[in-house]
Design an enzyme around this catalytic site. Structure first.
Site, PDB file in Angstrom:
ATOM      1  NE  ARG A 186      -4.220  -1.514   0.222  1.00 46.04           N
ATOM      2  CZ  ARG A 186      -4.377  -2.517  -0.651  1.00 46.04           C
ATOM      3  NH1 ARG A 186      -3.503  -2.709  -1.619  1.00 46.04           N
ATOM      4  NH2 ARG A 186      -5.431  -3.303  -0.574  1.00 46.04           N
ATOM      5  CG  HIS A 232      -3.026  -0.890  -7.114  1.00 40.66           C
ATOM      6  ND1 HIS A 232      -3.448  -0.235  -5.992  1.00 40.66           N
ATOM      7  CD2 HIS A 232      -3.085  -2.205  -6.780  1.00 40.66           C
ATOM      8  CE1 HIS A 232      -3.749  -1.093  -5.037  1.00 40.66           C
ATOM      9  NE2 HIS A 232      -3.530  -2.300  -5.499  1.00 40.66           N
TER      10      HIS A 232
HETATM   11  C1  OXD Z   1      -5.543  -6.202  -3.032  1.00 42.12           C
HETATM   12  C2  OXD Z   1      -5.182  -5.196  -4.045  1.00 42.12           C
HETATM   13  O1  OXD Z   1      -5.499  -5.895  -1.833  1.00 42.12           O
HETATM   14  O2  OXD Z   1      -5.503  -5.416  -5.232  1.00 42.12           O
HETATM   15  O3  OXD Z   1      -5.887  -7.326  -3.408  1.00 42.12           O
HETATM   16  O4  OXD Z   1      -4.582  -4.179  -3.729  1.00 42.12           O
END
Ligand code: OXD
Length: 313
Positions: free
Chosen positions: A228, A276
């Site tokens: 994250r 991402h």
């Molecule tokens: C997850 C993401 O937590 O895609 O799966 O970030």
């Protein structure tokens, strides 16, 4: 049996069709269409606080991802944001571990084999040998050895790199040196050539990738963040790259996504940015997994992936 679905992009049709096939006994509706009506199970990704707040009808909430911070953060908005006593269930691998291992391995090998430098030489028309890194000195640390981190650590160990894993509690992984808890953090970090972050986001892990941590790594180490954006103190990373403490970083996650156009990461060639995508939620695998877990719950059987709300993952 009723399923209520929430996805922020509003593209519901493939999910509804998928659940109709995998769980024909269920009636599947979007939250927008069934707001205020009871349901047995909610299937969500980053839901709004009004969706789950104070609900007494749900038997479980399924998260369409591995990281559950998008649900647990709702508690900051309202103390009763999560339905009391209702299990929150994360996706368990569901095709993500292989994708993440591919992504991380690619970033590690690119750095290990100096491919960025060779590409720059190629563009300049230079044929020049660069002294290779020694594999035996190239220790890689994986922070967070749950399902995804364990797969990454094993994959990297398979290339013959010395690999360390760090987790909150002790965990044995064949071919990987284990470190755990606060006491294990410094020896885990000391001298690492590559640090891979796969930790869950909790108040304890927020901002963990900071100047103090970078200073423990080997001079010229490389950082890969696939967890994250809130784990990383962004200014500290830029400063560490500019000072040479870090050789660079590959980042797939950011505090603000999409990464703002004027963000300094875009301008720093030693920082690689991807949107991402390191482990996409695979719809078919996710639906099959959730359908299997719903069947197990209805048969009174235990399921994997139930989140510990205190621990935060
Ligand atoms: C997850 C993401 O937590 O895609 O799966 O970030």
């Amino acid at each position: 049996m009723k399923l209520q679905l929430y996805v922020p992009d509003g593209r519901y049709d493939p999910w509804i069709e998928g659940f109709a096939e995998a769980l024909p006994e269920a009636e599947c509706q979007t939250w927008e269409d069934s707001r205020g009506k009871p349901a047995d199970y909610a299937v969500v990704w980053r839901p709004p606080v009004e969706m789950l707040r104070g609900r007494t009808d749900l038997k479980a909430v399924f998260n369409l991802g591995a990281g559950v911070d998008g649900i647990l953060r709702l508690r900051d908005e309202a103390p009763d944001a999560l339905p009391a006593g209702v299990p929150i269930v994360r996706l368990d691998d569901a095709g993500m571990a292989a994708q993440m291992a591919e992504y991380v391995t690619h970033a590690v090998l690119r750095y290990f084999r100096k491919l960025d430098a060779y590409e720059a030489q190629e563009r300049a028309g230079h044929w020049k040998f660069l002294k290779p890194h020694r594999r035996a000195d190239f220790t890689i640390g994986v922070m967070g050895v749950g399902t995804l981190g364990t797969h990454i650590a094993r994959t990297l160990a398979g290339f013959g790199f010395p690999v360390r894993g760090w987790s909150r509690t002790a965990r044995a992984i064949e071919g990987v040196s284990g470190f755990y808890g606060d006491a294990g953090q410094a020896p885990f970090l000391n001298g690492l050539r590559v640090l891979v972050n796969v930790l869950p986001l909790t108040p304890q892990t927020e901002n963990i990738l900071n100047a103090g941590l970078f200073a423990r790594l080997a001079q010229g180490a490389y950082v890969i963040n696939v967890a994250r954006g809130q784990h990383l103190v962004e200014e500290d990373l830029v400063a560490a790259v500019q000072s040479g403490q870090l050789a660079g970083a590959t980042l797939d996650v950011f505090r603000t996504e999409p990464l703002p156009e004027d963000h300094p990461f875009w301008q720093e060639p030693r920082i690689t940015v991807t949107p991402h995508i390191s482990a996409l939620t695979l719809r078919e695998d996710s639906i099959a997994q959730i359908a299997g877990k719903i069947r197990a719950l209805r048969a009174g059987q235990p399921i994997a992936g139930v989140v510990d709300l205190q621990r935060g993952y």
